[in-house]
Write a protein that holds these residues in place. Structure first.
Motif, PDB file in Angstrom:
ATOM      1  N   SER A 155     -43.873  18.242  -5.523  1.00  0.00           N
ATOM      2  CA  SER A 155     -44.561  18.444  -6.555  1.00  0.00           C
ATOM      3  C   SER A 155     -45.924  17.988  -6.812  1.00  0.00           C
ATOM      4  O   SER A 155     -46.805  18.326  -7.650  1.00  0.00           O
ATOM      5  CB  SER A 155     -43.920  17.992  -8.034  1.00  0.00           C
ATOM      6  N   SER A 156     -46.584  17.064  -5.815  1.00  0.00           N
ATOM      7  CA  SER A 156     -47.816  16.589  -5.786  1.00  0.00           C
ATOM      8  C   SER A 156     -48.756  17.841  -5.376  1.00  0.00           C
ATOM      9  O   SER A 156     -48.076  18.844  -4.962  1.00  0.00           O
ATOM     10  CB  SER A 156     -47.778  15.439  -4.891  1.00  0.00           C
ATOM     11  N   SER A 157     -50.013  17.709  -5.558  1.00  0.00           N
ATOM     12  CA  SER A 157     -50.967  18.495  -5.058  1.00  0.00           C
ATOM     13  C   SER A 157     -50.901  18.751  -3.717  1.00  0.00           C
ATOM     14  O   SER A 157     -50.899  19.838  -3.234  1.00  0.00           O
ATOM     15  CB  SER A 157     -52.317  18.315  -5.747  1.00  0.00           C
ATOM     16  N   VAL A 158     -50.704  17.729  -2.752  1.00  0.00           N
ATOM     17  CA  VAL A 158     -50.552  18.155  -1.460  1.00  0.00           C
ATOM     18  C   VAL A 158     -49.087  18.925  -0.978  1.00  0.00           C
ATOM     19  O   VAL A 158     -49.249  19.752  -0.127  1.00  0.00           O
ATOM     20  CB  VAL A 158     -50.541  16.758  -0.520  1.00  0.00           C
ATOM     21  N   ILE A 300     -53.100  23.458 -11.134  1.00  0.00           N
ATOM     22  CA  ILE A 300     -53.598  22.437 -12.034  1.00  0.00           C
ATOM     23  C   ILE A 300     -52.629  22.138 -13.114  1.00  0.00           C
ATOM     24  O   ILE A 300     -52.250  22.932 -13.944  1.00  0.00           O
ATOM     25  CB  ILE A 300     -55.010  23.164 -12.582  1.00  0.00           C
ATOM     26  N   ASP A 301     -52.465  21.040 -13.045  1.00  0.00           N
ATOM     27  CA  ASP A 301     -51.414  20.390 -14.050  1.00  0.00           C
ATOM     28  C   ASP A 301     -52.087  20.179 -15.390  1.00  0.00           C
ATOM     29  O   ASP A 301     -51.584  20.510 -16.367  1.00  0.00           O
ATOM     30  CB  ASP A 301     -50.711  18.985 -13.386  1.00  0.00           C
ATOM     31  N   ARG A 302     -53.187  19.382 -15.579  1.00  0.00           N
ATOM     32  CA  ARG A 302     -53.801  19.132 -16.641  1.00  0.00           C
ATOM     33  C   ARG A 302     -55.323  18.575 -16.437  1.00  0.00           C
ATOM     34  O   ARG A 302     -55.516  18.309 -15.444  1.00  0.00           O
ATOM     35  CB  ARG A 302     -52.941  17.566 -17.177  1.00  0.00           C
ATOM     36  N   THR A 303     -56.051  18.859 -17.463  1.00  0.00           N
ATOM     37  CA  THR A 303     -57.447  18.678 -17.326  1.00  0.00           C
ATOM     38  C   THR A 303     -57.846  17.374 -18.295  1.00  0.00           C
ATOM     39  O   THR A 303     -57.475  17.444 -19.596  1.00  0.00           O
ATOM     40  CB  THR A 303     -58.427  19.935 -17.666  1.00  0.00           C
ATOM     41  N   PHE A 304     -58.666  16.516 -18.227  1.00  0.00           N
ATOM     42  CA  PHE A 304     -58.981  15.511 -18.960  1.00  0.00           C
ATOM     43  C   PHE A 304     -60.539  15.482 -18.889  1.00  0.00           C
ATOM     44  O   PHE A 304     -61.333  15.898 -17.959  1.00  0.00           O
ATOM     45  CB  PHE A 304     -58.696  14.089 -18.362  1.00  0.00           C
ATOM     46  N   ALA A 305     -61.175  15.253 -20.250  1.00  0.00           N
ATOM     47  CA  ALA A 305     -62.586  15.028 -20.146  1.00  0.00           C
ATOM     48  C   ALA A 305     -63.231  13.646 -19.429  1.00  0.00           C
ATOM     49  O   ALA A 305     -62.309  12.876 -19.416  1.00  0.00           O
ATOM     50  CB  ALA A 305     -63.112  14.674 -21.684  1.00  0.00           C
ATOM     51  N   TYR A 315     -52.387   8.885 -16.355  1.00  0.00           N
ATOM     52  CA  TYR A 315     -51.158   9.889 -16.346  1.00  0.00           C
ATOM     53  C   TYR A 315     -51.157  10.301 -14.786  1.00  0.00           C
ATOM     54  O   TYR A 315     -50.062  10.356 -14.211  1.00  0.00           O
ATOM     55  CB  TYR A 315     -52.055  11.143 -16.559  1.00  0.00           C
ATOM     56  N   LEU A 316     -52.303   9.995 -13.667  1.00  0.00           N
ATOM     57  CA  LEU A 316     -52.055  10.020 -12.435  1.00  0.00           C
ATOM     58  C   LEU A 316     -50.854   9.170 -11.986  1.00  0.00           C
ATOM     59  O   LEU A 316     -50.051   9.603 -10.835  1.00  0.00           O
ATOM     60  CB  LEU A 316     -53.348   9.854 -11.682  1.00  0.00           C
ATOM     61  N   GLU A 317     -50.882   7.837 -12.362  1.00  0.00           N
ATOM     62  CA  GLU A 317     -49.903   6.930 -11.915  1.00  0.00           C
ATOM     63  C   GLU A 317     -48.436   7.349 -12.548  1.00  0.00           C
ATOM     64  O   GLU A 317     -47.532   6.351 -12.080  1.00  0.00           O
ATOM     65  CB  GLU A 317     -50.347   5.692 -11.976  1.00  0.00           C
ATOM     66  N   GLN A 321     -46.964  14.622 -13.262  1.00  0.00           N
ATOM     67  CA  GLN A 321     -47.782  15.747 -12.876  1.00  0.00           C
ATOM     68  C   GLN A 321     -46.966  16.886 -12.071  1.00  0.00           C
ATOM     69  O   GLN A 321     -46.137  16.417 -11.029  1.00  0.00           O
ATOM     70  CB  GLN A 321     -49.012  15.610 -12.585  1.00  0.00           C
ATOM     71  N   PHE A 322     -47.350  17.955 -12.241  1.00  0.00           N
ATOM     72  CA  PHE A 322     -46.989  19.047 -11.142  1.00  0.00           C
ATOM     73  C   PHE A 322     -48.204  19.728 -10.824  1.00  0.00           C
ATOM     74  O   PHE A 322     -48.797  20.509 -11.318  1.00  0.00           O
ATOM     75  CB  PHE A 322     -46.030  20.024 -11.517  1.00  0.00           C
ATOM     76  N   GLY A 323     -48.805  19.016  -9.681  1.00  0.00           N
ATOM     77  CA  GLY A 323     -49.966  19.853  -9.362  1.00  0.00           C
ATOM     78  C   GLY A 323     -51.185  18.760  -9.391  1.00  0.00           C
ATOM     79  O   GLY A 323     -51.008  17.604  -9.542  1.00  0.00           O
TER      80      GLY A 323
END
Length: 329
Positions: A155-158, A300-305, A315-317, A321-323
């Motif tokens: 489920s990681s981006s890679v 794209i799982d989620r977008t932050f400013a 969140y990355l750690e 996330q899915f993606g």
């Protein structure tokens, strides 16, 4: 002055700071980009924590992926002009070429005019995941139709990029994830089979799926105890490509399986592709064609400013996330 993200000491996400710095103009052969979006990668959390393959001089910038508009070009740059929409191929050193900032400078050979159909968030999420998947599965393993490939940390981006890449060449994709929470999402993302390793017998399920043929290719980001069941289910002459090492536990060497099946266990860094011009051009052609046809499509799982960079790293750690996680500027 331009705003950049730096850290003055190693530690958790809280050590990241947004600071004003003076960025020099691009030098010969360089391109300076007004960044619109950043793609986050686990390598950046390792650099920040002090456990990456590079050791930075503090304070240090960070970041490997970005997309934006060319602001200025240095002497000798011929194929780009201010105003071009571009994305960045991850450099071999994010200490030398950090992405986290309103402006960033790169060698022109690491800049790509991405398809106009891509928005900034998607363009910033392309190169690390697809170059990693391409280099392992296509360049090294020569994956093709009829092959079975196991993809851990699916489920990681890679992991998701690897599923799409394998599907594109007709391989059978077997996604491995820890629990069944993301099983349907992985099936929806194109995995032919999904195994929840904490809930199922990994060897039994792999043998059930592949039969006597076994698994020829494994793309693993985890290491640790999973090596033994993975190699137990591999076919004679198979190859396991390790690109991560997420497990905190020791990784056993599966001597019996390696000898009995003449297996190849290989470490892999995406630098093998980005540092070889011929391989990079082949990879770019494969990826750009896939983006154009829609067979490769970043999730794209989620977008932050930009101002939420600490929150984005937390969140990355979290591994929730899915993606891909993206930061916009």
């Amino acid at each position: 002055m331009t705003r950049v993200v730096r850290f003055h000491q190693h530690g958790g996400p809280e050590v990241l700071r947004i600071e004003d710095v003076e960025l020099p103009p691009p030098g010969p052969g360089e391109v300076q980009i007004r960044i619109r979006a950043l793609g986050l990668n686990r390598a950046e959390t390792l650099l920040r924590a002090g456990t990456y393959i590079e050791t930075p001089k503090l304070p240090s910038g960070l970041g490997l992926e970005a997309a934006g508009v060319i602001e200025a070009i240095g002497d000798g740059v011929k194929d780009f002009a201010p105003g071009d929409s571009v994305s960045v191929i991850p450099p071999q050193s994010m200490i030398r070429w950090p992405a986290y900032g309103e402006l960033a400078t790169y060698p022109a050979e690491l800049i790509v005019k991405h398809p106009p159909s891509l928005d900034w968030q998607t363009a910033a999420a392309v190169w690390m995941q697809y170059l990693t998947a391409y280099g392992a599965l296509i360049d090294i393993a020569r994956l093709g139709s009829g092959d079975a490939v196991v993809i851990t940390a699916a489920s990681s981006s890679v992991g998701l990029a690897a599923i799409q890449t394998a599907n594109r060449v007709g391989a059978t994709t077997i996604a491995v994830t820890r629990t069944s929470a993301k099983k349907q999402a992985l099936l929806d993302a194109g995995a032919a089979h999904v195994i929840a390793s904490a809930e199922e017998d990994l060897v039994a399920r792999l043998n059930e799926i592949t039969g006597p043929q076994g698994v020829r290719v494994v793309l693993d980001a985890i290491g640790g105890p999973i090596f033994e069941p993975l190699t137990a289910a591999m076919s004679r002459g198979g190859i396991l490509i390790e690109y991560g090492g997420l497990s905190p536990e020791p990784t056993p060497f599966p001597l019996s399986a390696v000898l009995a099946k003449t297996l190849t266990l290989r470490g892999y860094l995406v630098h093998e592709i980005t540092g070889d011009l011929a391989k990079l051009e082949a990879a770019k052609a494969f990826i750009l064609d896939g983006l154009g046809t829609g067979t490769l499509k970043p999730i794209i799982d989620r977008t932050f400013a930009f101002e939420q960079i600490v929150k984005a790293h937390r969140y990355l750690e979290s591994n929730e996330q899915f993606g891909k996680i993206v930061v916009t500027i």
